[in-house]
Write a protein that holds these residues in place. Structure first.
Motif, PDB file in Angstrom:
ATOM      1  N   THR A  27      -4.399 -40.288  -3.573  1.00  0.00           N
ATOM      2  CA  THR A  27      -3.914 -41.465  -2.864  1.00  0.00           C
ATOM      3  C   THR A  27      -4.540 -41.497  -1.463  1.00  0.00           C
ATOM      4  N   PRO A  28      -4.531 -42.665  -0.823  1.00  0.00           N
ATOM      5  CA  PRO A  28      -5.047 -42.728   0.549  1.00  0.00           C
ATOM      6  C   PRO A  28      -4.313 -41.765   1.493  1.00  0.00           C
ATOM      7  N   ALA A  29      -3.002 -41.610   1.311  1.00  0.00           N
ATOM      8  CA  ALA A  29      -2.233 -40.704   2.170  1.00  0.00           C
ATOM      9  C   ALA A  29      -2.668 -39.247   1.951  1.00  0.00           C
ATOM     10  N   GLN A  30      -2.922 -38.858   0.706  1.00  0.00           N
ATOM     11  CA  GLN A  30      -3.389 -37.507   0.414  1.00  0.00           C
ATOM     12  C   GLN A  30      -4.775 -37.267   1.009  1.00  0.00           C
ATOM     13  N   ARG A  31      -5.615 -38.272   0.948  1.00  0.00           N
ATOM     14  CA  ARG A  31      -6.971 -38.161   1.494  1.00  0.00           C
ATOM     15  C   ARG A  31      -6.906 -37.980   3.007  1.00  0.00           C
ATOM     16  N   THR A  32      -6.078 -38.765   3.669  1.00  0.00           N
ATOM     17  CA  THR A  32      -5.917 -38.653   5.123  1.00  0.00           C
ATOM     18  C   THR A  32      -5.377 -37.281   5.487  1.00  0.00           C
ATOM     19  N   LEU A  33      -4.385 -36.820   4.745  1.00  0.00           N
ATOM     20  CA  LEU A  33      -3.800 -35.511   5.016  1.00  0.00           C
ATOM     21  C   LEU A  33      -4.835 -34.407   4.818  1.00  0.00           C
ATOM     22  N   ALA A  34      -5.690 -34.541   3.823  1.00  0.00           N
ATOM     23  CA  ALA A  34      -6.732 -33.538   3.590  1.00  0.00           C
ATOM     24  C   ALA A  34      -7.685 -33.445   4.778  1.00  0.00           C
ATOM     25  N   GLU A  45      -9.248 -30.247   9.545  1.00  0.00           N
ATOM     26  CA  GLU A  45      -9.476 -30.030  10.980  1.00  0.00           C
ATOM     27  C   GLU A  45      -8.655 -28.840  11.477  1.00  0.00           C
ATOM     28  N   LEU A  46      -7.385 -28.796  11.119  1.00  0.00           N
ATOM     29  CA  LEU A  46      -6.528 -27.681  11.543  1.00  0.00           C
ATOM     30  C   LEU A  46      -7.046 -26.351  10.997  1.00  0.00           C
ATOM     31  N   PHE A  47      -7.458 -26.356   9.742  1.00  0.00           N
ATOM     32  CA  PHE A  47      -7.977 -25.156   9.086  1.00  0.00           C
ATOM     33  C   PHE A  47      -9.230 -24.654   9.798  1.00  0.00           C
ATOM     34  N   LEU A  48     -10.162 -25.543  10.073  1.00  0.00           N
ATOM     35  CA  LEU A  48     -11.402 -25.146  10.741  1.00  0.00           C
ATOM     36  C   LEU A  48     -11.149 -24.674  12.168  1.00  0.00           C
ATOM     37  N   CYS A  49     -10.246 -25.330  12.860  1.00  0.00           N
ATOM     38  CA  CYS A  49      -9.897 -24.889  14.219  1.00  0.00           C
ATOM     39  C   CYS A  49      -9.280 -23.494  14.194  1.00  0.00           C
ATOM     40  N   ALA A  50      -8.402 -23.245  13.212  1.00  0.00           N
ATOM     41  CA  ALA A  50      -7.787 -21.920  13.091  1.00  0.00           C
ATOM     42  C   ALA A  50      -8.838 -20.856  12.801  1.00  0.00           C
ATOM     43  N   GLY A  54     -10.318 -24.610  -1.269  1.00  0.00           N
ATOM     44  CA  GLY A  54     -10.188 -25.302  -2.550  1.00  0.00           C
ATOM     45  C   GLY A  54      -9.064 -26.314  -2.545  1.00  0.00           C
ATOM     46  N   LYS A  55      -7.949 -25.954  -1.932  1.00  0.00           N
ATOM     47  CA  LYS A  55      -6.820 -26.891  -1.843  1.00  0.00           C
ATOM     48  C   LYS A  55      -7.200 -28.118  -1.015  1.00  0.00           C
ATOM     49  N   PHE A 106     -10.091 -34.204  -0.580  1.00  0.00           N
ATOM     50  CA  PHE A 106     -11.020 -34.530   0.506  1.00  0.00           C
ATOM     51  C   PHE A 106     -11.875 -35.725   0.117  1.00  0.00           C
ATOM     52  N   PRO A 107     -12.195 -36.609   1.073  1.00  0.00           N
ATOM     53  CA  PRO A 107     -13.031 -37.779   0.751  1.00  0.00           C
ATOM     54  C   PRO A 107     -14.396 -37.369   0.213  1.00  0.00           C
ATOM     55  N   ARG A 108     -14.847 -38.066  -0.792  1.00  0.00           N
ATOM     56  CA  ARG A 108     -16.160 -37.836  -1.383  1.00  0.00           C
ATOM     57  C   ARG A 108     -17.167 -38.789  -0.732  1.00  0.00           C
ATOM     58  N   GLN A 109     -18.442 -38.616  -1.059  1.00  0.00           N
ATOM     59  CA  GLN A 109     -19.476 -39.452  -0.451  1.00  0.00           C
ATOM     60  C   GLN A 109     -19.223 -40.933  -0.697  1.00  0.00           C
ATOM     61  N   GLY A 110     -18.770 -41.282  -1.880  1.00  0.00           N
ATOM     62  CA  GLY A 110     -18.481 -42.684  -2.187  1.00  0.00           C
ATOM     63  C   GLY A 110     -17.365 -43.246  -1.328  1.00  0.00           C
ATOM     64  N   ASP A 111     -16.335 -42.417  -1.081  1.00  0.00           N
ATOM     65  CA  ASP A 111     -15.227 -42.843  -0.213  1.00  0.00           C
ATOM     66  C   ASP A 111     -15.735 -43.124   1.197  1.00  0.00           C
ATOM     67  N   LEU A 112     -16.602 -42.234   1.673  1.00  0.00           N
ATOM     68  CA  LEU A 112     -17.134 -42.409   3.028  1.00  0.00           C
ATOM     69  C   LEU A 112     -18.040 -43.628   3.118  1.00  0.00           C
ATOM     70  N   ALA A 113     -18.820 -43.880   2.069  1.00  0.00           N
ATOM     71  CA  ALA A 113     -19.696 -45.048   2.077  1.00  0.00           C
ATOM     72  C   ALA A 113     -18.874 -46.335   2.122  1.00  0.00           C
TER      73      ALA A 113
END
Length: 77
Positions: free
Chosen positions: A3-10, A15-20, A39-40, A45-52
């Motif tokens: 869902t769009p909400a799941q994609r946004t949350l991912a 960002e939080l994961f990489l900062c940690a 993996g989670k 996570f948005p795919r290339q098509g989503d970003l396009a």
């Protein structure tokens, strides 16, 4: 289906994961845990098509990358 909400949350959680990760010392890294969390995050996570699609709708926010990063290029070979 993601869902769009799941994609946004991912994206926000990535960002939080990489900062940690940047605050961890190499000796303290738990590689199996990092791989599991990555993996989670990728599950929604948005795919290339989503970003396009969003780049077309919101060109001031997203754009076409000039080139893919080395990690992406290596994994697609």
């Amino acid at each position: 289906m993601t869902t769009p909400a799941q994609r946004t949350l991912a994206v926000l959680n990535a960002e939080l994961f990489l900062c940690a990760l940047t605050t961890e010392s190499p000796e303290s890294l738990d590689v199996p845990r990092i791989l599991m969390q990555a993996g989670k995050l990728l599950a929604h996570f948005p795919r290339q098509g989503d970003l396009a699609l969003t780049a077309n709708a919101l060109p001031s926010v997203w754009g076409e990358p000039l080139e893919l990063g080395p990690a992406v290029a290596e994994s697609s070979e």
